[in-house]
Design a protein around this motif. Sequence first.
Motif, PDB file in Angstrom:
ATOM      1  N   GLU A 240       0.816  -1.221   0.000  1.00 42.75           N
ATOM      2  CA  GLU A 240       0.000   0.000   0.000  1.00 42.75           C
ATOM      3  C   GLU A 240       0.845   1.265   0.000  1.00 42.75           C
ATOM      4  O   GLU A 240       0.469   2.279  -0.591  1.00 42.75           O
ATOM      5  CB  GLU A 240      -0.935   0.008   1.211  1.00 42.75           C
ATOM      6  N   SER A 244       0.385   4.130  -2.752  1.00 41.13           N
ATOM      7  CA  SER A 244      -0.028   5.477  -2.346  1.00 41.13           C
ATOM      8  C   SER A 244       1.015   6.522  -2.696  1.00 41.13           C
ATOM      9  O   SER A 244       0.669   7.673  -2.988  1.00 41.13           O
ATOM     10  CB  SER A 244      -0.303   5.511  -0.835  1.00 41.13           C
ATOM     11  N   GLN A 250      -3.583  10.520  -5.356  1.00 40.01           N
ATOM     12  CA  GLN A 250      -3.291   9.248  -4.723  1.00 40.01           C
ATOM     13  C   GLN A 250      -4.351   8.205  -5.028  1.00 40.01           C
ATOM     14  O   GLN A 250      -5.509   8.528  -5.308  1.00 40.01           O
ATOM     15  CB  GLN A 250      -3.206   9.415  -3.199  1.00 40.01           C
ATOM     16  N   GLY A 295      -7.547  -1.194  -3.747  1.00 36.97           N
ATOM     17  CA  GLY A 295      -7.032   0.061  -4.279  1.00 36.97           C
ATOM     18  C   GLY A 295      -7.482   0.287  -5.711  1.00 36.97           C
ATOM     19  O   GLY A 295      -7.370  -0.621  -6.551  1.00 36.97           O
ATOM     20  N   ARG A 297      -7.058   3.324  -8.685  1.00 35.44           N
ATOM     21  CA  ARG A 297      -6.483   4.618  -9.046  1.00 35.44           C
ATOM     22  C   ARG A 297      -7.564   5.515  -9.659  1.00 35.44           C
ATOM     23  O   ARG A 297      -8.486   5.016 -10.327  1.00 35.44           O
ATOM     24  CB  ARG A 297      -5.312   4.433 -10.020  1.00 35.44           C
TER      25      ARG A 297
END
Length: 373
Positions: A240, A244, A250, A295, A297
Amino acid sequence: MASITIRDMSVSYNKKKTYVIKDLSLDIKDGEFCVFLGPSGCGKSTAMHCIAGLLHPASGEIRFDDEVMTFVGDKGKNKTFVPPQERNIAMVFQEYALYPNMSVRENMSFALKTKKIPKAEIDRRVDYMAEMLSIEPLLERRPAELSGGQRQRVALGRALVRDPQVFLLDEPLGNLDAKLREQVRYELKKIQEQLGITTIYVTHDQTEAMTMADRIVLLKDGLIMQQGSPNELYNHPADEFVASFLGTPQINIFSCDVRQENGWLVLDGGAFRIRAPQSAQASLKAYAGRKINLGIRPSDFELVQEGADAIPVQVDSIEPLGDAYLIYVRIGRKVAVVKYAGETAPAEKELLLEPNPAKLHLFDPDTRKRIND
């Protein structure tokens, strides 16, 4: 030029053995442009200063090709240390440090004169580098008569005329404005490719790292978190922190429950449910009934009218970028950001977004390590 090999290097600034760098090992290829990237205090400048010989590590070994520059055995035994002036390196820092009473030509030729290199050879090298850096009209000026970008070019030229085997740059563009930074960044990368000098570049700016590096070494707390090409770190972050740190804006991180539905694993984020991609099904089996961190983007969302994996969102605010828009949206109680490349911003306050299933990043919530390949 030279390859650089670092083995088990540790650096401590006090007797309590509080390590700034711990057991760092790294191989930098001959002619490679390697960027040390990371937040303040991660050890990137310290590692560079050890390579330069400005700092002496507590343990470990540094080699240029097959020649040992630094070696410190257990408990400080068997020390070998080649001083900076004998390592054939050149360094450029954030501060230009030009001699104010000398012309540009005199600044660039000063180190060559101290080595008693013939004047004809000095002139040849200075003229060649001035042409490459487009500072030929500035050779008779003094630093006070130059702009910031011109001074930085002179500092680069002064280092490069020495024909070093290793080129070290520590935040060299930090004093330049955004436009000049882009220009000098392009010129520096072009020159490095032409000359083929092994280069180490220290920065906290991920844009500099992504645009210039052959390889990025991302550091945190004196440890290498991941190294590889810019695309490798961006598309396949090891954890992570890497995900990030790279990418603007982010990456969005969501806590999700992994559920089994009709023979398929589903990621339940409370305000949304999406199917886990086929490529991640095997690696997610061990997490069925548990939580993972998802996650996505900002550029990996698509605006849709309907879809099985569509996520309903509430628009909070919109920022125009010229060629795109940043749309801040609420997904349940969480605010996420979406990069939308449409010609006009969406007028609706409620949208449906669908993430690209091939670009989902899955992380273990405890170790923060990547789950999917």
